[in-house]
Design an enzyme around this catalytic site. Structure first.
Site, short mmCIF file in Angstrom:
data_model
loop_
_atom_site.label_atom_id
_atom_site.label_comp_id
_atom_site.label_asym_id
_atom_site.label_seq_id
_atom_site.Cartn_x
_atom_site.Cartn_y
_atom_site.Cartn_z
N ARG A 555 0.85 -1.19 0.00
CA ARG A 555 0.00 0.00 0.00
C ARG A 555 0.88 1.23 0.00
O ARG A 555 2.01 1.23 0.51
CB ARG A 555 -0.92 -0.01 1.23
CG ARG A 555 -2.05 -1.01 1.16
CD ARG A 555 -3.04 -0.69 0.08
NE ARG A 555 -3.73 0.58 0.28
CZ ARG A 555 -5.03 0.69 0.68
NH1 ARG A 555 -5.74 -0.39 0.94
NH2 ARG A 555 -5.61 1.85 0.83
N THR A 664 4.77 -8.59 5.27
CA THR A 664 4.68 -10.01 4.88
C THR A 664 5.15 -10.18 3.44
O THR A 664 5.64 -11.24 3.05
CB THR A 664 3.21 -10.50 5.02
OG1 THR A 664 2.34 -9.52 4.48
CG2 THR A 664 2.87 -10.76 6.47
#
Ligand SMILES: CCc1ccc([C@H](C)CC(=O)N[C@@H]2O[C@H](CO)[C@@H](O)[C@H](O)[C@H]2O)cc1
Length: 819
Positions: A555, A664
């Site tokens: 993001r 992640t």
């Protein structure tokens, strides 16, 4: 006959083809010759479902009979990705399906590409939930994932003149074959109204909620297939519907809009996912969403998963609800309400049970990401819950004052009720008080939770705080996304690594094996070719071959510092233009960005605009002789990640130390043989420790150094003044070079860096540039690079979400898989 398990179609190509054609005819109502690709995809999906059905029913029966402790995973987001490929893998049907479809003149990849991924999440938190439910199914952990079936998921990102434009995510338009609706099991959820006290038949003073309105929650069940173990867990997503769908009287009276108003009003609750992934907007609808799915889930579990007459005093023997951040924490007062107001429990009784049934995972370090709901809104929407929260807080502060007599400041600091700027409830405090355990998602994060975010609480309850470092599912992100690497690994060490990822360690000796290195590089090149074909067809982007593929996908957020990556690119360009860098000394590199910005996040959208404008100029500049390229495919999502990550050489994990809870993506890249350039932030710290310094490009300040610079006062301008390369890069942007001469188009981004730079990109610039020089030096030595890449794969098996689940089972849930 009634109890006979449904037959599973034969595991043979013929059996598969028969099942497929049957589904095409009966489900889609078409013949093969008349069928559309969507018909074929839907028929294929229901064929695979039929292979899973018996296992699903058997799992439910076995689990219910076993009366074991179940994990209720409460998450407002699940970023599932496409289902078909994963289901084919879990059932070992891939080859049978490919052959069967070929017999029908069809192509499996074409049908797989027909699936629209359910984008029911924003980013890290949502994808983690999807990895966790996959691991629980594969590890035979009895669990139910609970969430919201948004009609519209995360927006589809398009670029118009380089600017992000959001389009609605119509993921349900062509049908959703993976869900099983159960309107007959709908749950009524109340809202609004007031509370009143009354005296019950035993003369006890009681309290009850008189709600003003309600909606229905309809469960949609999704299969969560374990990998080759026959277990199929359930993901239950709730969809809102009006209790009274259509008011015929009002309609007949001619007020058509009014007649359906209740319906639209109710449906709004599960209409759309909030696209923010860091700054809560405090919108009423968001709180409605949170209470809606929590109320449905608790009701569903208590009414449908426990046997008749089960004594709820023992509830924590049968369920632990994991709170995926604070978004579902309203579940705490909801369980208290049910136990007291509906089951007649006394407060203490109810609290004993409630505080043994929840655990809380925090996923952020940004103060602004911590939810605070105003008591005004809570009191209006959930008056009974607000009362209960006040009750919990009162008793909690009594405990604090007892533990720290006379320390009123501490009590005020620890109160769940914030008085300023308006009275509100600190949801992270409620989750911490009610949770049996509180965990961060990486060692550094969990330490900062103890030391900086919740210090008073960790002082009061040191044993309540623990860590569980995140993980990713090796099924989707290695076995499925990188089939050729999987084959190479299995050839070398067998196939158990898919469910026992730390077996990858056995690859270490192959890091020095030239033949293995050669195959490894071929596979990386093959993955790059596959990506090149995809981006040409998907985005009209031409990736040059033989380039170092430098990838930054996550993001768009200032703390993740896409701006620092951009300064590196602009600096390289400026040095070639100014002649301080000979173009032939430029390592052929393509930088690939993937990033969505929350629609209301101005600076993030301006940064996207600047990246696209820089890309346009650099990609068109012949003087670079094609040695530096920037690609920004739109609409980064799980499906694109599955093609991007296996092709990457360099993984950008460059957040300001102390800001990224874990990350992640960093794990996925390392497991697919990319080297990381990163700060000592989040899980980067643990990746670097496991792969070794020689195989990780570390740069930048550490968290303590960041804190120290922040404390002593950070002046970004001084870095601009004192670093000519940095100054030249920023000045080139300000010159209008990337904005058709408009010198002010990117003032917002540049002046924010020069005067605020909250995330210290300018302070870490030189260290980052130096690290990138080390990258180029190493990349020039292919054998050394490939050796490091293989060692990254071999040494990051720890980052399997299976290992994360083992940690949750041991440290937090205190239960075991059902073997
Ligand atoms: C209410 C607005 C909102 C929505 C989502 C969130 C999430 C917690 C943000 C998120 O996705 N956090 C990411 O979680 C990942 C999984 O643990 C971590 O790996 C990332 O570091 C973290 O940024 C915060 C605030």
């Amino acid at each position: 006959l009634a109890t006979a398990p449904v037959g599973t179609p034969p595991f043979s190509v013929d059996g598969f083809v028969r099942e497929f054609l049957h589904e095409l005819n009966t489900n889609q109502g078409v013949t093969l010759s008349r069928s559309s690709v969507n018909d074929q995809y839907l028929a294929l999906a229901s064929t695979v479902k039929n292979y899973l059905m018996a296992r699903w029913l058997e799992t439910n029966r076995k689990t219910r009979e076993a009366k074991v402790k179940t994990i209720g995973y409460l998450s407002a987001e699940y970023l599932l990705g496409r289902q078909l490929g994963n289901a084919l893998l879990a059932t070992d049907l891939n080859d049978i399906a490919r052959q069967g479809l070929e017999l029908c003149g069809l192509d499996l990849p074409t049908l797989r590409a027909q699936e629209v991924e359910p984008g029911l999440g924003n980013g890290g938190l949502g994808r983690l939930a999807a990895c966790f439910i996959d691991s629980m199914a594969t590890m035979d952990v009895p669990s139910i994932g609970y969430g919201i079936r948004y009609e519209y998921g995360i927006f589809r990102q398009t670029f118009v003149d380089g600017r992000q434009v959001e389009q609605p995510d119509t993921w349900l338009a062509l049908g959703s074959p993976w869900e099983f609706p159960h309107p007959e099991a709908a749950v009524r959820v109340d809202f609004g109204g007031h509370t009143e006290t009354y005296v019950d038949d035993d003369g006890r003073e009681r309290c009850r909620w008189i709600p003003a309105w309600n909606v229905l929650g309809v469960p949609y069940n999704y299969m969560v297939p374990g990998y080759l173990n026959g277990r199929v867990n359930t993901l239950r997503l709730w969809s809102a519907q009006a209790t009274k769908a259509f008011d015929l009287q009002i309609f007949n009276a001619g007020d058509y809009a009014q007649a359906v108003r209740a319906q639209t009003f109710a449906e709004n609750i599960s209409k759309v996912l909030y696209p923010e992934d860091s700054t809560p907007q405090g919108k009423e609808l968001r709180l409605q969403q949170q209470y809606f799915f929590v109320a449905c889930s608790l009701r569903d579990f208590l009414d449908n998963e426990l046997e008749e007459g089960f004594d709820l005093h023992h509830l924590s023997e049968r369920i632990i609800f994991q709170l995926n951040d604070t978004h579902p924490v309203i579940a705490v007062p909801e369980l208290m309400r049910i136990l007291m107001d509906e089951k007649g429990f006394e407060w203490e009784e109810a609290w004993e049970v409630t505080k043994s049934c929840f655990a809380y995972t925090c996923h952020t370090l940004l103060p602004e990401a911590l939810e605070v709901w105003s008591t005004e809104l809570l009191g209006r929407l959930l008056p009974r819950h607000l009362e209960i929260i006040f009750g919990i807080n009162e008793r909690f502060l009594k405990e604090v004052r007892a533990a720290f007599p006379g320390d009123e400041m501490r009590a005020r600091r620890m109160s769940m009720i914030a008085e300023y700027p308006e009275q509100g409830v600190r949801m992270a405090y409620l989750a911490t008080v009610a949770g049996t355990k509180v965990n961060g998602v990486a060692e550094l994060h969990s330490q900062l939770l103890r030391d900086k975010v919740l210090p008073d609480f960790s002082q009061l309850w040191p044993d309540k705080f623990t860590n569980v470092t995140n993980g990713v599912t090796p099924r989707r992100f290695v076995r499925m996304a990188n089939p050729k690497l999987s084959e190479l690994i299995t050839d070398a060490i067998g196939s158990n690594w898919v469910t026992d990822l730390e077996r990858l360690k056995e690859l270490e000796p192959y890091a020095d094996d030239p033949e293995f290195q050669a195959r490894f590089s071929e596979i990386k090149a093959w993955n790059k070719k596959r990506l090149t074909d995809l981006l040409r067809q998907r985005d009209g982007i031409d990736l040059p071959s033989g380039h170092l593929l430098d990838v930054m996908v996550k993001r768009l957020h200032e703390y993740k510092r896409q701006s620092l990556k951009l300064l590196h690119i602009v600096s390289l360009y400026e040095r070639v233009l100014s002649g301080t860098l000979a173009v032939e000394d430029l390592t052929p590199r393509t930088v690939v960005f993937g990033a969505k910005a929350a629609p209301g996040y101005r600076m993030a959208k301006d940064t996207i605009h600047l990246i696209n404008k820089v890309a346009k100029v650099i990609n068109a500049d012949e003087r670079l002789e094609g040695r530096l390229k920037v690609a920004f495919p739109a609409n980064y999502n799980v499906t694109l990640a599955e093609k991007l990550i296996p092709a990457a050489d360099l993984s950008e994990q460059i957040s300001l130390a102390g800001m990224e809870a874990s990350g992640t993506g960093n794990m996925k890249f390392a497991l697919n043989g990319a080297l990381t350039i990163g700060t000592d932030d989040g899980a980067n710290v643990e990746i670097r420790r496991l792969v070794g310094d020689k195989h990780f490009f570390l740069f930048g300040m550490s968290e303590p150094e960041v804190a120290e610079l922040g404390a002593k006062g950070y002046t970004p301008g001084s870095y601009y003044e004192s670093n000519p390369q940095l100054k030249a890069a920023l000045d080139l942007i300000l010159s209008g070079e990337f904005s058709e001469g408009d010198r002010h188009m990117f003032d917002s981004v540049v002046y924010n860096l020069l005067h605020q730079d909250r995330f210290m990109a300018l302070a870490d610039f030189q260290s980052y540039i130096d690290a990138q020089a080390r990258v180029e030096a190493k990349y020039a030595d292919e054998a050394a690079w490939t050796r490091s890449a293989i060692l990254n794969v071999a040494r990051t098996g720890y980052f399997s979400s299976d290992r994360s689940m083992r940690d949750y089972l041991q440290r937090i849930w205190h239960t075991t898989p059902m073997i």
